[in-house]
Design a protein around this motif. Structure first.
Motif, short mmCIF file in Angstrom:
data_model
loop_
_atom_site.label_atom_id
_atom_site.label_comp_id
_atom_site.label_asym_id
_atom_site.label_seq_id
_atom_site.Cartn_x
_atom_site.Cartn_y
_atom_site.Cartn_z
N LEU A 90 0.83 -1.21 0.00
CA LEU A 90 0.00 0.00 0.00
C LEU A 90 0.86 1.26 0.00
CD1 LEU A 90 -2.80 -1.02 2.54
CD2 LEU A 90 -3.04 -0.74 0.07
N MET A 91 1.94 1.24 0.78
CA MET A 91 2.84 2.39 0.82
C MET A 91 3.45 2.65 -0.55
SD MET A 91 6.28 2.92 3.16
CE MET A 91 5.40 2.29 4.60
N SER A 92 3.86 1.58 -1.22
CA SER A 92 4.43 1.72 -2.55
C SER A 92 3.39 2.22 -3.56
CB SER A 92 5.00 0.37 -3.01
OG SER A 92 5.75 0.50 -4.18
N GLY A 93 2.15 1.75 -3.42
CA GLY A 93 1.08 2.21 -4.29
C GLY A 93 0.79 3.69 -4.09
N PHE A 94 0.80 4.14 -2.84
CA PHE A 94 0.59 5.57 -2.56
C PHE A 94 1.71 6.41 -3.20
CE2 PHE A 94 -1.66 4.34 1.65
CZ PHE A 94 -2.76 3.92 0.92
N LEU A 95 2.95 5.92 -3.11
CA LEU A 95 4.07 6.64 -3.72
C LEU A 95 3.94 6.68 -5.24
CD1 LEU A 95 7.07 5.29 -1.58
CD2 LEU A 95 6.21 7.64 -1.62
N ALA A 96 3.47 5.58 -5.83
CA ALA A 96 3.29 5.54 -7.28
C ALA A 96 2.24 6.56 -7.72
CB ALA A 96 2.88 4.13 -7.73
N ALA A 97 1.14 6.66 -6.96
CA ALA A 97 0.11 7.63 -7.29
C ALA A 97 0.63 9.05 -7.15
CB ALA A 97 -1.11 7.42 -6.40
N ALA A 98 1.40 9.31 -6.09
CA ALA A 98 1.97 10.64 -5.89
C ALA A 98 2.96 10.98 -7.00
CB ALA A 98 2.65 10.71 -4.53
N TYR A 99 3.76 10.01 -7.39
CA TYR A 99 4.74 10.23 -8.46
C TYR A 99 4.05 10.58 -9.77
CZ TYR A 99 7.55 8.68 -12.42
OH TYR A 99 8.17 8.60 -13.65
N GLN A 100 3.04 9.83 -10.15
CA GLN A 100 2.33 10.11 -11.40
C GLN A 100 1.67 11.49 -11.35
OE1 GLN A 100 2.30 8.38 -14.17
NE2 GLN A 100 3.41 6.58 -13.43
N SER A 101 1.08 11.84 -10.22
CA SER A 101 0.41 13.14 -10.09
C SER A 101 1.41 14.29 -10.21
CB SER A 101 -0.33 13.22 -8.76
OG SER A 101 -1.34 12.23 -8.67
N LEU A 102 2.54 14.16 -9.53
CA LEU A 102 3.56 15.21 -9.58
C LEU A 102 4.16 15.33 -10.97
CD1 LEU A 102 5.38 14.53 -6.18
CD2 LEU A 102 4.06 16.57 -6.77
N TYR A 103 4.37 14.22 -11.62
CA TYR A 103 4.96 14.25 -12.96
C TYR A 103 4.02 14.95 -13.95
CZ TYR A 103 6.50 12.75 -17.55
OH TYR A 103 6.90 12.75 -18.86
N ILE A 104 2.74 14.63 -13.88
CA ILE A 104 1.78 15.26 -14.79
C ILE A 104 1.65 16.75 -14.48
CG2 ILE A 104 -0.68 15.35 -15.37
CD1 ILE A 104 -0.73 12.34 -15.25
#
Length: 341
Positions: A90-104
């Motif tokens: 779950l922690m890794s999934g949250f980081l993935a979502a944050a990464y995609q949002s920041l990148y966009i």
């Protein structure tokens, strides 16, 4: 005569070599995910070397849906022995979502060429630092490690800026190179000073988040059958909640409706990116997180390479520059594999 014992030959492929191959394959698969993103090109020219990247919240929602589909597949295959509430996943999934949002967000602020170059370069260096400082992975030579990372970063910038550099070289032939400036894409050129600073800072934050996306899998030593369902469902839950809440507050739910081919491309891109992440974690457990994730973060070289092969307008100097940049990335990868483990 006394018989000789059978010769025990070396394994077909040592674990280290298997891990290096998995890391390279993870980079290729994740970088190829952008090919499905090219099914939609709102606001981005078809001849852009980074087309297929940098879409807004609607595309991101369905991209995360692809991660959710991957998690569902893992759950079905391994049921009923797994739990989707693994805290590391779950922690890794949250980081993935944050990464995609920041990148966009960064791409929308300063354009894909600037944001991608900065974000991925930070992720390349940050991954190696995390491996050495957090996971205590050995670095045989700090100097050679720095050279390897520099080659990978230069190659990434060369790929992301190939169109701009090609335009500069063409213009410099007509007038003095000193008088000709390097013109970035229109989004960067038209942005204010404050917007540029904001975009660069967000790109750096995206890179810092991106280099840590798969770190929980190493820290928790969790079985991958438990990790991936939680990873996919966590990323999808966070992305869906943020996207739907934002759309509801702005009363613009209708913009989440995309053409069928766009939704299909986003789902396939998410599935492919998750497959690349899976191979990256496997590689990290053989050759270390620093090497595996640094190579994984070079995926822009793969994306741009495919795009320049397909676009007739990106032939010539731009294509040669991309080939040379990919060569730099490969040289850095080989050198990094020799000094980091």
């Amino acid at each position: 005569s006394r018989g000789r014992p059978p010769l025990a030959g070396p394994p077909l492929m040592p674990a280290d070599n298997l891990g290096r191959c998995a890391a390279v394959l993870a980079c290729v698969i994740a970088g190829s995910a952008g090919q499905y993103g090219k099914l939609a090109r709102p606001g981005f020219a078809a001849d852009s070397p980074l087309c297929g990247l940098g879409f807004g919240a609607p595309f991101q929602l369905y991209f995360a849906g692809g991660l959710g589909l991957g998690a569902l597949a893992c759950t079905v295959i391994n049921a009923p022995t797994i739990s989707i509430f693994n805290e590391w996943g779950l922690m890794s999934g949250f980081l993935a979502a944050a990464y995609q949002s920041l990148y966009i967000a960064a791409a929308q602020a300063v354009g894909t060429s600037v944001s991608s170059a900065i974000c991925m370069s930070v992720a390349i260096v940050g991954s190696c630092v995390l491996g050495a400082r957090v996971l205590d992975e050995s670095v045989r030579s700090s100097t050679m490690c720095g050279v390897a990372l520099m080659l990978m970063v230069l190659g990434t910038f060369g790929c992301c800026w190939c169109k701009e550099v090609a335009h500069y070289m063409k213009s410099a032939e007509e007038r003095s190179p000193i008088l000709q400036s390097l013109e970035m894409e229109s989004m960067w050129s038209s942005a204010s000073g404050a917007a540029r600073v904001f975009g660069v800072l967000v790109s750096i934050c995206a890179g810092l988040t991106g280099c840590a996306v798969l770190l929980p899998a190493q820290l928790g030593h969790v079985e991958l059958a438990h990790f991936w369902p939680a990873f996919g469902f966590g990323a999808f839950a966070v992305t869906a909640t943020v996207t739907l809440a934002s759309a509801a507050m702005s009363r613009s739910l209708s913009h989440l409706k995309l053409p069928t081919e766009v939704i299909t491309g986003a789902l396939l891109a998410g599935l492919l990116w998750m497959a690349g992440c899976s191979l990256c974690v496997v590689a990290a457990r053989h050759v270390g997180y620093g090497f595996a994730h640094s190579v994984f973060s070079c995926q822009m070289a793969v994306t741009v390479f495919w795009n320049t092969q397909e676009s007739a307008s990106l032939r010539g100097f731009a294509q040669r520059l991309v080939s040379a940049s990919v060569g730099l990335v490969c040289a850095g990868t080989v050198l990094l594999s020799a000094v980091v483990h």
